[in-house]
Design an enzyme around this catalytic site. Structure first.
Site, PDB file in Angstrom:
ATOM      1  N   SER A   1       0.839  -1.195   0.000  1.00 24.11           N
ATOM      2  CA  SER A   1       0.000   0.000   0.000  1.00 24.11           C
ATOM      3  C   SER A   1       0.879   1.253   0.000  1.00 24.11           C
ATOM      4  CB  SER A   1      -0.960  -0.043   1.190  1.00 24.11           C
ATOM      5  OG  SER A   1      -1.960   0.936   1.094  1.00 24.11           O
TER       6      SER A   1
ATOM      7  N   GLU B   1     -11.358   9.886 -11.232  1.00 25.53           N
ATOM      8  CA  GLU B   1     -12.111  10.953 -11.891  1.00 25.53           C
ATOM      9  C   GLU B   1     -11.428  12.304 -11.713  1.00 25.53           C
ATOM     10  OE1 GLU B   1     -16.641  12.878 -11.985  1.00 25.53           O
ATOM     11  OE2 GLU B   1     -16.110  11.330 -10.527  1.00 25.53           O
TER      12      GLU B   1
ATOM     13  N   HIS C   1      -4.074  -1.216  -4.258  1.00 28.92           N
ATOM     14  CA  HIS C   1      -5.531  -1.375  -4.091  1.00 28.92           C
ATOM     15  C   HIS C   1      -6.205  -1.155  -5.450  1.00 28.92           C
ATOM     16  CE1 HIS C   1      -5.114  -1.226   0.330  1.00 28.92           C
ATOM     17  NE2 HIS C   1      -4.293  -0.206   0.134  1.00 28.92           N
TER      18      HIS C   1
END
Length: 333
Positions: free
Chosen positions: A163, A185, A216
């Site tokens: 991560s 986005e 992820h």
């Protein structure tokens, strides 16, 4: 010499079979945890290797591979949140480490601490935990910790990260320096904007000089933002940059020759993102990219980080970005 140094630093006697956890200590700027016998001899030799983990659950086979590359010796976990629980899991549940020490940072001044630097110098394997990569940048960049991590790898010892810990291993990395976590986005709407905080000139990992990593990956729909990260990097710093995404519960285990294989505790892929040419990326404007090659790899595949090629891909395709919208992204369905 190694045993004498460690005994002096930690005040631990080299008692055969010592496996009790050491209670947490809170020196200035960090907290220290340990489990196992930090003065025990390392059973085997170390080898260069990288374990690139996408977050989520750990694949224990990948971790055993990593511990083997560390000679089943002494592992050091670096983190800026949490506690020593991961060290307990490695030592007691996975097995195969002589000891696991955890350094939990809460201040940049700990990067100057002689004891911290001595622990890193003696580490057979280093693992960068998850959390907030902005703290890692603030606490470690341009400090002796940065030097120590690069020196560890240069000595031919393995390093791993999950991560946030993986986010900082690339030649350019998303630092999340605005204390947020930009989504696809927003990143595609303004890849040169203030939310896309890329960090350069930090760690120098083998084969990752031109790689931007992300984690992820499928679970958080991050293909778009990785394309945006690569676009900013290509536009400002490195025209050869590519992206490497790793799905949750997975680990890309990279050998010394740059060949990586994927392990997973569930399912998922490694995603190789290779745009064609330069992006149309301007501050305050959405991204345009005519062609972005996306190739994925599962447990049956193999990636060569020297050439950035995948054999036996799971699926692939060419996406594009038009006015900040990701189109024709391959899904494997």
């Amino acid at each position: 010499m190694r045993q004498a140094i460690l005994a002096l630093l930690f005040g631990l006697a080299a008692v055969a079979g010592a496996t009790a956890s050491r209670a947490a200590e809170t020196p200035d700027g960090y907290t220290y945890f340990s489990v196992g016998d930090v003065s025990a001899p390392r059973p085997g030799g170390t080898e260069p290797a990288m374990m690139l983990m996408g977050g989520g659950d750990w694949d224990y086979d990948a971790f055993r591979w990593f511990l083997g590359k560390a000679g089943n010796g002494h592992i050091v976990i670096l983190r800026a949140s949490g506690d020593g629980e991961a060290g307990e899991e490695i030592y007691r549940d996975i097995g195969g480490a002589a000891s696991v020490q955890t350094l939990l940072f809460d201040d940049r001044k700990a990067a100057q601490d002689p004891r911290v630097l001595a622990i890193l110098e003696q580490a057979d394997g280093i693992f960068l935990a998850g959390g907030d990569q902005a703290k890692y940048v603030r606490f470690w960049k341009d400090t002796p910790i940065e030097t120590a991590l690069n020196a560890h790898v240069a000595r031919g010892r393995p390093i791993g990260g999950t991560s946030a810990g993986l986010a900082i291993l690339g030649g350019a990395g998303y630092g999340a320096m605005d204390d947020g976590s930009v989504d696809s986005e927003a990143a595609l709407k303004d890849p040169m904007g203030p939310e896309v905080t890329m960090v350069r000139d930090f760690l120098a990992m083998p084969y990752l000089a031109h790689v931007v990593t992300d984690t992820h990956f499928s679970a958080r729909d991050r293909l778009g933002r990785l394309i945006a990260f690569v676009a900013q990097t290509r536009a400002t710093d490195d025209p050869a940059a590519v992206g490497l995404g790793v799905d949750e519960d997975g680990a890309l285990c990279v050998e010394a020759d740059g060949i990586g294989r994927f392990h997973t505790a569930s399912s998922g892929y490694v995603w190789l993102v290779q745009p064609e040419g330069a992006p149309q990326a301007v501050l305050g404007q959405p991204l345009d990219y005519a062609a972005v090659r996306v190739t994925t790899m599962g447990v049956d595949g193999e990636i060569d980080l020297k050439t950035m090629t995948i054999t036996r891909p799971a699926f692939s395709g060419t996406a594009s970005v038009q006015a900040g919208r990701l189109l024709d992204a391959p899904t494997g369905q």
